[in-house]
Design a protein around this motif. Structure first.
Motif, short mmCIF file in Angstrom:
data_model
loop_
_atom_site.label_atom_id
_atom_site.label_comp_id
_atom_site.label_asym_id
_atom_site.label_seq_id
_atom_site.Cartn_x
_atom_site.Cartn_y
_atom_site.Cartn_z
N ASP A 312 0.81 -1.22 0.00
CA ASP A 312 0.00 0.00 0.00
C ASP A 312 0.84 1.27 0.00
O ASP A 312 0.31 2.37 0.22
N ASP A 313 2.14 1.14 -0.24
CA ASP A 313 3.03 2.29 -0.22
C ASP A 313 3.66 2.52 -1.59
O ASP A 313 3.89 1.57 -2.36
N LEU A 314 3.93 3.79 -1.87
CA LEU A 314 4.68 4.17 -3.06
C LEU A 314 5.99 4.78 -2.59
O LEU A 314 5.99 5.73 -1.79
N ILE A 315 7.10 4.24 -3.03
CA ILE A 315 8.42 4.71 -2.61
C ILE A 315 8.99 5.58 -3.73
O ILE A 315 9.25 5.11 -4.83
N HIS A 321 17.51 11.19 -1.80
CA HIS A 321 16.38 11.40 -0.89
C HIS A 321 15.22 10.49 -1.26
O HIS A 321 14.89 10.32 -2.44
N ARG A 322 14.59 9.92 -0.22
CA ARG A 322 13.52 8.97 -0.43
C ARG A 322 12.31 9.34 0.42
O ARG A 322 12.44 9.78 1.55
N ARG A 323 11.13 9.17 -0.17
CA ARG A 323 9.88 9.40 0.56
C ARG A 323 8.97 8.19 0.38
O ARG A 323 8.78 7.71 -0.74
N LEU A 331 -6.46 4.09 -4.26
CA LEU A 331 -5.33 3.67 -5.11
C LEU A 331 -4.73 2.34 -4.66
O LEU A 331 -4.02 1.70 -5.44
N THR A 332 -5.01 1.91 -3.44
CA THR A 332 -4.47 0.62 -2.98
C THR A 332 -5.11 -0.54 -3.74
O THR A 332 -4.54 -1.62 -3.78
#
Length: 359
Positions: A312-315, A321-323, A331-332
């Motif tokens: 469920d995450d977008l990296i 730098h990473r978010r 969207l999941t």
């Protein structure tokens, strides 16, 4: 900051500089002595259970990022106190500042994944789970501290990402420094922070017409280099006010000297600082084929950006730098159909996945 105002700020409480102006130096340990002691004891116990020497465990469990977290919590406290019309944070150099600003979201993400797994275990099952893992599980007091930290980080992130918060970058007219400022703007946008002004520091006075000699030639050379640098700044930061700060004859220390510097700004066509800014938040829109998620990434190219979907995450990665973005629920239940970087924006396409939608 105390050195700039020529005032002792070591007391840890706001000090009045003059009417309408106070300054505060944050003491990191003062914010964590109580809650960190609880978590620290659990970490030492856990490492000892894994066979780590107690002295080594003590060293390994020193609180990382304490000063950054303390500054953020103090920022929240001062904003929510409603004692001030404006709260200004004097930030460290670029790398430390980006790490600090990204910390609330990153820490909240990790803490949010610790809490469900440990809270979900019934009290009767905890000894068996601890035995199976080979380490002690955190007790209720530790979990309470973690919950509090999570809530505080979420609250800090809400303040930093709101229309009430903005970043003002300070740079110089040298090419290397401008390039770093460009990358900083892109990285700040990655984390959703709005930049509403650029300050170009240490602008030298123009050489007097007709002057000759080594000193005049040196100054003329720097004038030309700074003109090129200012042109690069104007081209790079389109739409953001640029303020030129002159190189003064002496270091500005004290209120009077700082006020003189402020009155000497060139082209200071700034948006009123108390006026709300447009937050650089992500946008989700419906399309004919599904959805798009868009994020402003000024000055970035496709080769600068990394993108990875993990459950469920977008990296998102830009340079170093990473978010980690937790996707909205709509969207999941979709799959990523593609991504592009054009016109200073990252756009990610999503199409519904029938297998994940309720039947």
């Amino acid at each position: 900051m105390g050195d700039a105002f020529d005032v002792d700020l070591s007391g840890g409480t706001p000090v009045q500089i003059e009417d309408g102006l106070h300054a505060l130096q944050v003491n990191g340990r003062a914010h964590f002595d109580g809650s960190w002691t609880v978590v620290h004891a659990y970490l030492v116990q856990t490492l000892s259970a894994l066979g780590v020497d107690p002295l080594v465990a003590e060293e390994m469990t020193s609180l990382p990022g304490a000063d950054e977290i303390a500054a953020l919590l103090e920022l929240r406290a001062q904003v929510e106190s409603r004692m001030w019309d404006l709260v200004v944070v004097d930030c460290a150099p670029t790398a430390e500042t980006l790490r600090m600003l990204a910390l609330p979201e990153n820490l909240a993400w990790h803490l949010g994944r610790i809490i469900p797994g440990t809270v979900g275990l019934r009290r009767a099952a905890r000894p068996a789970a601890a035995a199976a893992l080979g380490i002690p599980l955190p007790d209720i007091e530790v979990l309470s501290v973690i919950r509090d930290w999570y809530a505080e980080m979420v609250a800090v992130r809400a303040i930093l990402g709101s229309e009430r918060a903005s970043v003002r970058l300070v740079t110089t007219s040298e090419a290397v420094v401008i390039a770093e400022s460009r990358r900083t703007w892109t990285s700040l946008s990655l984390y959703g922070f709005a930049v509403d002004a650029i300050y170009v520091n240490k602008i030298l006075p123009s050489v007097v017409a007709g002057d000759h000699g080594p000193a005049a030639d040196w100054l003329a050379s720097w004038n030309e280099a700074q003109r090129r640098g200012l042109a690069e700044v104007a081209t790079s930061f389109v739409g953001i006010p640029v303020v030129q700060a002159p190189y003064l004859a002496r270091e500005p220390v004290g209120v009077d000297a700082l006020a003189a510097l402020g009155s000497a700004w060139i082209d200071a066509d700034l948006t009123p600082i108390l006026q709300p800014v447009a937050a650089a938040a992500m946008q989700v829109e419906r399309t004919d084929s599904g959805y798009t998620l868009a994020l402003r990434l000024p000055l970035a190219s496709a080769s600068d950006v990394g993108l990875q979907r993990r459950e469920d995450d977008l990296i998102l990665t830009v340079g170093e730098h990473r978010r980690i973005v937790t996707l909205p629920s709509v969207l999941t239940r979709c799959t990523v159909s593609g991504a592009s970087v054009r016109g200073g924006s990252l756009t990610v396409g999503f199409v519904p996945d029938p297998a994940q939608w309720p039947r």
